[in-house]
Scaffold this motif. Structure first.
Motif, PDB file in Angstrom:
ATOM      1  N   LYS A 154      -3.091  -4.204  -0.436  1.00  0.00           N
ATOM      2  CA  LYS A 154      -3.696  -4.475   0.860  1.00  0.00           C
ATOM      3  C   LYS A 154      -2.631  -4.721   1.932  1.00  0.00           C
ATOM      4  O   LYS A 154      -2.779  -4.287   3.081  1.00  0.00           O
ATOM      5  CB  LYS A 154      -4.631  -5.684   0.759  1.00  0.00           C
ATOM      6  N   LEU A 155      -1.550  -5.394   1.572  1.00  0.00           N
ATOM      7  CA  LEU A 155      -0.470  -5.641   2.531  1.00  0.00           C
ATOM      8  C   LEU A 155       0.197  -4.333   2.950  1.00  0.00           C
ATOM      9  O   LEU A 155       0.522  -4.142   4.131  1.00  0.00           O
ATOM     10  CB  LEU A 155       0.579  -6.581   1.929  1.00  0.00           C
ATOM     11  N   VAL A 156       0.425  -3.449   2.000  1.00  0.00           N
ATOM     12  CA  VAL A 156       1.035  -2.153   2.326  1.00  0.00           C
ATOM     13  C   VAL A 156       0.138  -1.400   3.307  1.00  0.00           C
ATOM     14  O   VAL A 156       0.621  -0.852   4.318  1.00  0.00           O
ATOM     15  CB  VAL A 156       1.291  -1.331   1.046  1.00  0.00           C
ATOM     16  N   GLU A 157      -1.150  -1.370   3.041  1.00  0.00           N
ATOM     17  CA  GLU A 157      -2.087  -0.695   3.946  1.00  0.00           C
ATOM     18  C   GLU A 157      -2.078  -1.346   5.334  1.00  0.00           C
ATOM     19  O   GLU A 157      -2.134  -0.656   6.358  1.00  0.00           O
ATOM     20  CB  GLU A 157      -3.502  -0.733   3.371  1.00  0.00           C
ATOM     21  N   PHE A 158      -2.020  -2.662   5.364  1.00  0.00           N
ATOM     22  CA  PHE A 158      -1.990  -3.409   6.616  1.00  0.00           C
ATOM     23  C   PHE A 158      -0.800  -2.985   7.477  1.00  0.00           C
ATOM     24  O   PHE A 158      -0.933  -2.767   8.688  1.00  0.00           O
ATOM     25  CB  PHE A 158      -1.925  -4.904   6.286  1.00  0.00           C
ATOM     26  N   HIS A 159       0.349  -2.823   6.854  1.00  0.00           N
ATOM     27  CA  HIS A 159       1.550  -2.463   7.622  1.00  0.00           C
ATOM     28  C   HIS A 159       1.562  -0.988   8.015  1.00  0.00           C
ATOM     29  O   HIS A 159       2.068  -0.643   9.090  1.00  0.00           O
ATOM     30  CB  HIS A 159       2.802  -2.864   6.852  1.00  0.00           C
ATOM     31  N   ILE A 160       0.995  -0.146   7.202  1.00  0.00           N
ATOM     32  CA  ILE A 160       0.860   1.260   7.596  1.00  0.00           C
ATOM     33  C   ILE A 160      -0.022   1.365   8.836  1.00  0.00           C
ATOM     34  O   ILE A 160       0.329   2.022   9.820  1.00  0.00           O
ATOM     35  CB  ILE A 160       0.303   2.104   6.433  1.00  0.00           C
ATOM     36  N   LYS A 161      -1.160   0.681   8.807  1.00  0.00           N
ATOM     37  CA  LYS A 161      -2.088   0.730   9.937  1.00  0.00           C
ATOM     38  C   LYS A 161      -1.508   0.068  11.184  1.00  0.00           C
ATOM     39  O   LYS A 161      -1.861   0.435  12.309  1.00  0.00           O
ATOM     40  CB  LYS A 161      -3.412   0.060   9.551  1.00  0.00           C
ATOM     41  N   SER A 162      -0.624  -0.900  10.994  1.00  0.00           N
ATOM     42  CA  SER A 162      -0.056  -1.643  12.124  1.00  0.00           C
ATOM     43  C   SER A 162       1.133  -0.934  12.757  1.00  0.00           C
ATOM     44  O   SER A 162       1.622  -1.371  13.799  1.00  0.00           O
ATOM     45  CB  SER A 162       0.369  -3.040  11.663  1.00  0.00           C
ATOM     46  N   VAL A 187       8.704  -3.254  -6.693  1.00  0.00           N
ATOM     47  CA  VAL A 187       9.262  -2.143  -5.916  1.00  0.00           C
ATOM     48  C   VAL A 187       8.504  -0.855  -6.215  1.00  0.00           C
ATOM     49  O   VAL A 187       8.077  -0.130  -5.302  1.00  0.00           O
ATOM     50  CB  VAL A 187      10.763  -1.965  -6.202  1.00  0.00           C
ATOM     51  N   MET A 188       8.315  -0.556  -7.484  1.00  0.00           N
ATOM     52  CA  MET A 188       7.667   0.704  -7.863  1.00  0.00           C
ATOM     53  C   MET A 188       6.206   0.755  -7.408  1.00  0.00           C
ATOM     54  O   MET A 188       5.716   1.804  -6.969  1.00  0.00           O
ATOM     55  CB  MET A 188       7.755   0.912  -9.379  1.00  0.00           C
ATOM     56  N   LYS A 189       5.508  -0.367  -7.505  1.00  0.00           N
ATOM     57  CA  LYS A 189       4.119  -0.410  -7.046  1.00  0.00           C
ATOM     58  C   LYS A 189       4.047  -0.263  -5.523  1.00  0.00           C
ATOM     59  O   LYS A 189       3.130   0.375  -4.999  1.00  0.00           O
ATOM     60  CB  LYS A 189       3.450  -1.712  -7.487  1.00  0.00           C
ATOM     61  N   THR A 190       5.010  -0.832  -4.820  1.00  0.00           N
ATOM     62  CA  THR A 190       5.036  -0.694  -3.366  1.00  0.00           C
ATOM     63  C   THR A 190       5.226   0.765  -2.983  1.00  0.00           C
ATOM     64  O   THR A 190       4.558   1.284  -2.076  1.00  0.00           O
ATOM     65  CB  THR A 190       6.147  -1.569  -2.760  1.00  0.00           C
ATOM     66  N   VAL A 191       6.106   1.451  -3.682  1.00  0.00           N
ATOM     67  CA  VAL A 191       6.305   2.887  -3.451  1.00  0.00           C
ATOM     68  C   VAL A 191       5.014   3.651  -3.756  1.00  0.00           C
ATOM     69  O   VAL A 191       4.592   4.538  -2.995  1.00  0.00           O
ATOM     70  CB  VAL A 191       7.467   3.423  -4.312  1.00  0.00           C
ATOM     71  N   GLU A 192       4.394   3.295  -4.860  1.00  0.00           N
ATOM     72  CA  GLU A 192       3.131   3.966  -5.246  1.00  0.00           C
ATOM     73  C   GLU A 192       2.054   3.762  -4.186  1.00  0.00           C
ATOM     74  O   GLU A 192       1.385   4.709  -3.767  1.00  0.00           O
ATOM     75  CB  GLU A 192       2.657   3.414  -6.588  1.00  0.00           C
ATOM     76  N   PHE A 193       1.884   2.530  -3.742  1.00  0.00           N
ATOM     77  CA  PHE A 193       0.849   2.231  -2.754  1.00  0.00           C
ATOM     78  C   PHE A 193       1.137   2.894  -1.409  1.00  0.00           C
ATOM     79  O   PHE A 193       0.227   3.311  -0.700  1.00  0.00           O
ATOM     80  CB  PHE A 193       0.719   0.718  -2.559  1.00  0.00           C
ATOM     81  N   ALA A 194       2.410   2.992  -1.070  1.00  0.00           N
ATOM     82  CA  ALA A 194       2.785   3.611   0.212  1.00  0.00           C
ATOM     83  C   ALA A 194       2.518   5.108   0.203  1.00  0.00           C
ATOM     84  O   ALA A 194       2.169   5.690   1.237  1.00  0.00           O
ATOM     85  CB  ALA A 194       4.258   3.349   0.512  1.00  0.00           C
ATOM     86  N   ALA A 195       2.699   5.736  -0.946  1.00  0.00           N
ATOM     87  CA  ALA A 195       2.401   7.170  -1.124  1.00  0.00           C
ATOM     88  C   ALA A 195       3.039   8.031  -0.035  1.00  0.00           C
ATOM     89  O   ALA A 195       2.416   8.952   0.489  1.00  0.00           O
ATOM     90  CB  ALA A 195       0.887   7.388  -1.162  1.00  0.00           C
ATOM     91  N   GLY A 196       4.266   7.710   0.320  1.00  0.00           N
ATOM     92  CA  GLY A 196       5.008   8.512   1.283  1.00  0.00           C
ATOM     93  C   GLY A 196       4.632   8.296   2.733  1.00  0.00           C
ATOM     94  O   GLY A 196       5.161   8.963   3.622  1.00  0.00           O
TER      95      GLY A 196
END
Length: 293
Positions: free
Chosen positions: A26-34, A60-69
């Motif tokens: 959810k945090l990764v999505e929050f920062h992508i949207k922001s 680290v690996m999960k953050t990369v996965e969630f970010a999906a580029g």
């Protein structure tokens, strides 16, 4: 070159100290949207000092996965042991991260030559781009501009997070390095002036809870809109200050929980939840920054 507001992301945990990967997503999505420029996973704010190696790598690996580029990921890969930092760098070399953030070795207080040899050995161990990280207030060692200049000549050492809060240090480093060497502030309170005076961005604690405002401030500063940048920064100043009433990331995790960004403010021992006596001050800062009504 990554510029602007880069978040030093907290690592959400449950009350037992286990990593909450659902909250992390959810945090990764929050920062992508922001519109955050990039994410640092498992830096100081991500509790690198309390995570074991397995958990460090998983986050680290999960953050990369969630970010999906969709947003660049930088991984904390520093250690006070050169061999450990090399091991982390090699693990992350082909993981999808764009760079490693490499803190000066803490506690053992190496000389300037020791710092040079430490970072040189890490950089030469793999092709992963490396960002130096100087934060003497936490590590008890200060990497001087002359050492930074020597290290900047190594091809995959691409920049520095300079967290002294001393703007004179920025000018000293700029005078010694090439124009393509990236200069990040690691001190939110002085970051606006840092960028106005020629820095490229900030690796930010405040960005955890005010990512849109930090993005706007950095964009204005980078575009020469100094008055606008300072106006936005003035609104954020109480946060810059109160997020350090206790050791980072204790206050910012409490603020994240207060805003509903993560379920709990829990950290791993020896870090504890923000003391009752400081909670009102942090809540007031959130209100002054117009993040709470």
């Amino acid at each position: 070159m990554l510029t602007g507001s880069i978040v030093a992301l907290v690592t959400p945990m449950d009350k037992t100290g286990e990593i909450d990967f659902h909250a992390l997503k959810k945090l990764v999505e929050f920062h992508i949207k922001s519109g955050t420029s990039a994410i640092v996973a498992v830096g100081t704010t991500g509790e690198s000092a309390t995570l074991n190696v397995d958990d460090h790598v998983k986050v680290v690996m999960k953050t990369v996965e969630f970010a999906a580029g969709r947003i660049p990921i930088i991984a904390g890969n520093g250690a006070n042991s050169t061999s450990e930092a090399i091991s982390l760098s090699k693990l992350f070399a082909n993981s999808g991260i764009v760079a490693g953030l490499n803190v000066t070795p803490y506690y053992n207080k190496p000389t300037q030559e020791g710092l040079y040899q430490h970072f040189k050995a890490i950089a030469e161990s793999c092709e992963l781009p490396q960002i130096l990280y100087n934060v003497p207030g936490r590590t008890a060692v200060d990497m001087l501009p002359e050492t930074v200049a020597r290290l900047s000549k190594i091809k995959n050492i691409i920049g520095i997070k300079e967290a002294t809060g001393n703007l004179t240090r920025l000018a000293e480093i700029k005078a010694l390095v090439d124009d393509d060497f990236i200069l990040y502030s690691g001190d939110d309170e002085s970051a606006c002036d840092f960028i106005v005076q020629g820095g490229h961005g900030v690796i930010s604690v405040t960005c955890n809870i005010a990512p849109v405002e930090m993005r706007k401030m950095c964009t204005a500063a980078l575009n020469g809109q100094t008055d606008l940048a300072q106006e936005i920064n003035a609104q954020l100043l109480p946060l810059h200050q109160k997020l350090f009433v206790e050791a980072n990331p204790i206050p910012v995790k409490w603020a994240c929980a207060e805003l509903g960004l993560i379920p709990t403010a829990d950290c791993r021992l020896p870090l504890t939840i923000l003391s009752q006596q400081y909670q009102t001050a942090v809540r007031d800062a959130l209100t002054e920054a117009k993040l709470l009504s």
